[in-house]
Write a protein that holds these residues in place. Sequence first.
Motif, PDB file in Angstrom:
ATOM      1  N   VAL A  79     -80.606 -68.562  18.541  1.00  0.00           N
ATOM      2  CA  VAL A  79     -80.204 -67.704  17.417  1.00  0.00           C
ATOM      3  C   VAL A  79     -79.844 -66.309  17.940  1.00  0.00           C
ATOM      4  O   VAL A  79     -78.799 -65.744  17.586  1.00  0.00           O
ATOM      5  N   LEU A  80     -80.686 -65.759  18.807  1.00  0.00           N
ATOM      6  CA  LEU A  80     -80.410 -64.424  19.348  1.00  0.00           C
ATOM      7  C   LEU A  80     -79.160 -64.430  20.216  1.00  0.00           C
ATOM      8  O   LEU A  80     -78.364 -63.473  20.186  1.00  0.00           O
ATOM      9  N   LYS A  81     -78.977 -65.503  20.968  1.00  0.00           N
ATOM     10  CA  LYS A  81     -77.765 -65.617  21.793  1.00  0.00           C
ATOM     11  C   LYS A  81     -76.521 -65.615  20.911  1.00  0.00           C
ATOM     12  O   LYS A  81     -75.540 -64.917  21.187  1.00  0.00           O
ATOM     13  N   SER A  82     -76.581 -66.367  19.835  1.00  0.00           N
ATOM     14  CA  SER A  82     -75.455 -66.455  18.911  1.00  0.00           C
ATOM     15  C   SER A  82     -75.168 -65.105  18.254  1.00  0.00           C
ATOM     16  O   SER A  82     -74.004 -64.692  18.121  1.00  0.00           O
ATOM     17  N   VAL A  83     -76.227 -64.386  17.860  1.00  0.00           N
ATOM     18  CA  VAL A  83     -76.052 -63.067  17.236  1.00  0.00           C
ATOM     19  C   VAL A  83     -75.361 -62.110  18.207  1.00  0.00           C
ATOM     20  O   VAL A  83     -74.410 -61.408  17.844  1.00  0.00           O
ATOM     21  N   THR A  84     -75.826 -62.090  19.466  1.00  0.00           N
ATOM     22  CA  THR A  84     -75.241 -61.148  20.431  1.00  0.00           C
ATOM     23  C   THR A  84     -73.809 -61.549  20.780  1.00  0.00           C
ATOM     24  O   THR A  84     -72.945 -60.680  20.935  1.00  0.00           O
ATOM     25  N   GLU A  85     -73.541 -62.837  20.858  1.00  0.00           N
ATOM     26  CA  GLU A  85     -72.160 -63.280  21.131  1.00  0.00           C
ATOM     27  C   GLU A  85     -71.232 -62.894  19.979  1.00  0.00           C
ATOM     28  O   GLU A  85     -70.104 -62.444  20.206  1.00  0.00           O
ATOM     29  N   ASP A  86     -71.713 -63.060  18.746  1.00  0.00           N
ATOM     30  CA  ASP A  86     -70.914 -62.669  17.584  1.00  0.00           C
ATOM     31  C   ASP A  86     -70.600 -61.165  17.615  1.00  0.00           C
ATOM     32  O   ASP A  86     -69.481 -60.747  17.303  1.00  0.00           O
ATOM     33  N   LEU A  87     -71.608 -60.363  17.986  1.00  0.00           N
ATOM     34  CA  LEU A  87     -71.389 -58.915  18.055  1.00  0.00           C
ATOM     35  C   LEU A  87     -70.321 -58.585  19.098  1.00  0.00           C
ATOM     36  O   LEU A  87     -69.429 -57.765  18.855  1.00  0.00           O
ATOM     37  N   GLN A  88     -70.408 -59.252  20.249  1.00  0.00           N
ATOM     38  CA  GLN A  88     -69.436 -58.967  21.310  1.00  0.00           C
ATOM     39  C   GLN A  88     -68.019 -59.347  20.874  1.00  0.00           C
ATOM     40  O   GLN A  88     -67.063 -58.633  21.161  1.00  0.00           O
ATOM     41  N   GLN A  89     -67.920 -60.449  20.142  1.00  0.00           N
ATOM     42  CA  GLN A  89     -66.599 -60.855  19.647  1.00  0.00           C
ATOM     43  C   GLN A  89     -66.050 -59.830  18.647  1.00  0.00           C
ATOM     44  O   GLN A  89     -64.839 -59.720  18.472  1.00  0.00           O
ATOM     45  N   GLN A  90     -66.952 -59.089  18.012  1.00  0.00           N
ATOM     46  CA  GLN A  90     -66.530 -58.064  17.050  1.00  0.00           C
ATOM     47  C   GLN A  90     -66.449 -56.672  17.685  1.00  0.00           C
ATOM     48  O   GLN A  90     -66.352 -55.671  16.982  1.00  0.00           O
ATOM     49  N   GLY A  91     -66.516 -56.634  19.007  1.00  0.00           N
ATOM     50  CA  GLY A  91     -66.288 -55.376  19.713  1.00  0.00           C
ATOM     51  C   GLY A  91     -67.514 -54.550  20.026  1.00  0.00           C
ATOM     52  O   GLY A  91     -67.404 -53.431  20.534  1.00  0.00           O
ATOM     53  N   ILE A  92     -68.712 -55.062  19.732  1.00  0.00           N
ATOM     54  CA  ILE A  92     -69.950 -54.349  20.078  1.00  0.00           C
ATOM     55  C   ILE A  92     -70.418 -54.893  21.433  1.00  0.00           C
ATOM     56  O   ILE A  92     -70.842 -56.042  21.538  1.00  0.00           O
ATOM     57  N   THR A  93     -70.357 -54.074  22.460  1.00  0.00           N
ATOM     58  CA  THR A  93     -70.716 -54.524  23.809  1.00  0.00           C
ATOM     59  C   THR A  93     -72.234 -54.630  23.957  1.00  0.00           C
ATOM     60  O   THR A  93     -72.991 -54.126  23.110  1.00  0.00           O
ATOM     61  N   ALA A  94     -72.684 -55.222  25.052  1.00  0.00           N
ATOM     62  CA  ALA A  94     -74.124 -55.283  25.335  1.00  0.00           C
ATOM     63  C   ALA A  94     -74.719 -53.879  25.365  1.00  0.00           C
ATOM     64  O   ALA A  94     -75.811 -53.635  24.861  1.00  0.00           O
ATOM     65  N   GLU A  95     -73.976 -52.933  25.936  1.00  0.00           N
ATOM     66  CA  GLU A  95     -74.497 -51.569  26.053  1.00  0.00           C
ATOM     67  C   GLU A  95     -74.586 -50.862  24.704  1.00  0.00           C
ATOM     68  O   GLU A  95     -75.288 -49.857  24.562  1.00  0.00           O
ATOM     69  N   GLN A  96     -73.896 -51.394  23.692  1.00  0.00           N
ATOM     70  CA  GLN A  96     -73.977 -50.842  22.329  1.00  0.00           C
ATOM     71  C   GLN A  96     -74.936 -51.653  21.459  1.00  0.00           C
ATOM     72  O   GLN A  96     -75.055 -51.402  20.263  1.00  0.00           O
ATOM     73  N   THR A  97     -75.605 -52.649  22.069  1.00  0.00           N
ATOM     74  CA  THR A  97     -76.506 -53.539  21.332  1.00  0.00           C
ATOM     75  C   THR A  97     -77.951 -53.175  21.643  1.00  0.00           C
ATOM     76  O   THR A  97     -78.334 -53.059  22.812  1.00  0.00           O
ATOM     77  N   TYR A  98     -78.729 -53.002  20.588  1.00  0.00           N
ATOM     78  CA  TYR A  98     -80.147 -52.634  20.699  1.00  0.00           C
ATOM     79  C   TYR A  98     -80.986 -53.737  20.052  1.00  0.00           C
ATOM     80  O   TYR A  98     -80.506 -54.455  19.176  1.00  0.00           O
ATOM     81  N   PHE A  99     -82.240 -53.842  20.482  1.00  0.00           N
ATOM     82  CA  PHE A  99     -83.138 -54.882  19.961  1.00  0.00           C
ATOM     83  C   PHE A  99     -84.465 -54.261  19.563  1.00  0.00           C
ATOM     84  O   PHE A  99     -84.945 -53.321  20.197  1.00  0.00           O
ATOM     85  N   LEU A 100     -85.060 -54.832  18.520  1.00  0.00           N
ATOM     86  CA  LEU A 100     -86.386 -54.399  18.077  1.00  0.00           C
ATOM     87  C   LEU A 100     -87.115 -55.623  17.543  1.00  0.00           C
ATOM     88  O   LEU A 100     -86.531 -56.444  16.840  1.00  0.00           O
ATOM     89  N   GLY A 101     -88.393 -55.741  17.895  1.00  0.00           N
ATOM     90  CA  GLY A 101     -89.185 -56.851  17.361  1.00  0.00           C
ATOM     91  C   GLY A 101     -90.632 -56.459  17.192  1.00  0.00           C
ATOM     92  O   GLY A 101     -91.137 -55.561  17.881  1.00  0.00           O
ATOM     93  N   PHE A 102     -91.294 -57.123  16.259  1.00  0.00           N
ATOM     94  CA  PHE A 102     -92.728 -56.921  16.035  1.00  0.00           C
ATOM     95  C   PHE A 102     -93.465 -58.228  16.244  1.00  0.00           C
ATOM     96  O   PHE A 102     -93.074 -59.269  15.707  1.00  0.00           O
ATOM     97  N   SER A 103     -94.543 -58.191  17.025  1.00  0.00           N
ATOM     98  CA  SER A 103     -95.464 -59.308  17.203  1.00  0.00           C
ATOM     99  C   SER A 103     -94.718 -60.545  17.727  1.00  0.00           C
ATOM    100  O   SER A 103     -94.123 -60.482  18.809  1.00  0.00           O
ATOM    101  N   GLN A 104     -94.701 -61.639  16.996  1.00  0.00           N
ATOM    102  CA  GLN A 104     -93.978 -62.817  17.478  1.00  0.00           C
ATOM    103  C   GLN A 104     -92.504 -62.475  17.731  1.00  0.00           C
ATOM    104  O   GLN A 104     -91.890 -62.949  18.693  1.00  0.00           O
TER     105      GLN A 104
END
Length: 208
Positions: A79-104
């Motif tokens: 799921v996370l791979k798909s989300v990041t790939e979708d962002l890249q296809q829409q012009g958001i690079t890895a360097e413009q991508t941030y992540f946040l998570g709590f607990s699990q």
Amino acid sequence: MHTKNIITAGLAVNEAQKALVMIHGRGGSAEDILSLAPHLAVQDFALLAPQASGNSWYPNSFLAAPERNEPWLTGALNVLKSVTEDLQQQGITAEQTYFLGFSQGACLMLEFITRNATRYGGAAAFTGGLIGDRIYPENYKGDFNGTPIFIGSSNPDMHVPVERVYATANILQDKHAKVILKVYDNMGHTINQDELGQVNKHIFGTVE
């Protein structure tokens, strides 16, 4: 298994320069994790929060042998791979991508970015560590190349032993992440105000 069900907030992806992927904990929801947004310096971000099937990314503790959490763990990572790939296809690079998570969600997020290490915008893990009955360094590829990563946790924490938090920080540093680690005495399984301030300063770059 997990279907790709994503709740969005903030700017539309095509209007944003940056995106934050927010991953909820066990028993939580995409809406729960998005409720942190007003406390974060992310006004100019697109916010994306995937929703786990049954409100859990995998059934057993993150300290179980990985095969005991399959096929859910692989599905969640996909799921996370798909989300990041979708962002890249829409012009958001890895360097413009941030992540946040709590607990699990923090465990899942850390596992995903460390398996796919590159220069991300930054990451914030509230009470989490790399997944498995032990650390599996052979699963971790790439180089963070200076990505700032905040990890905050309680000592003790009923779900996440502090030893795993320290071991996780070491792996991230070996992959050249800029790790900001804060361990709070007897904080409980929660997110505190200091953590939010640390993340705004070190990950989202606000100047106080």
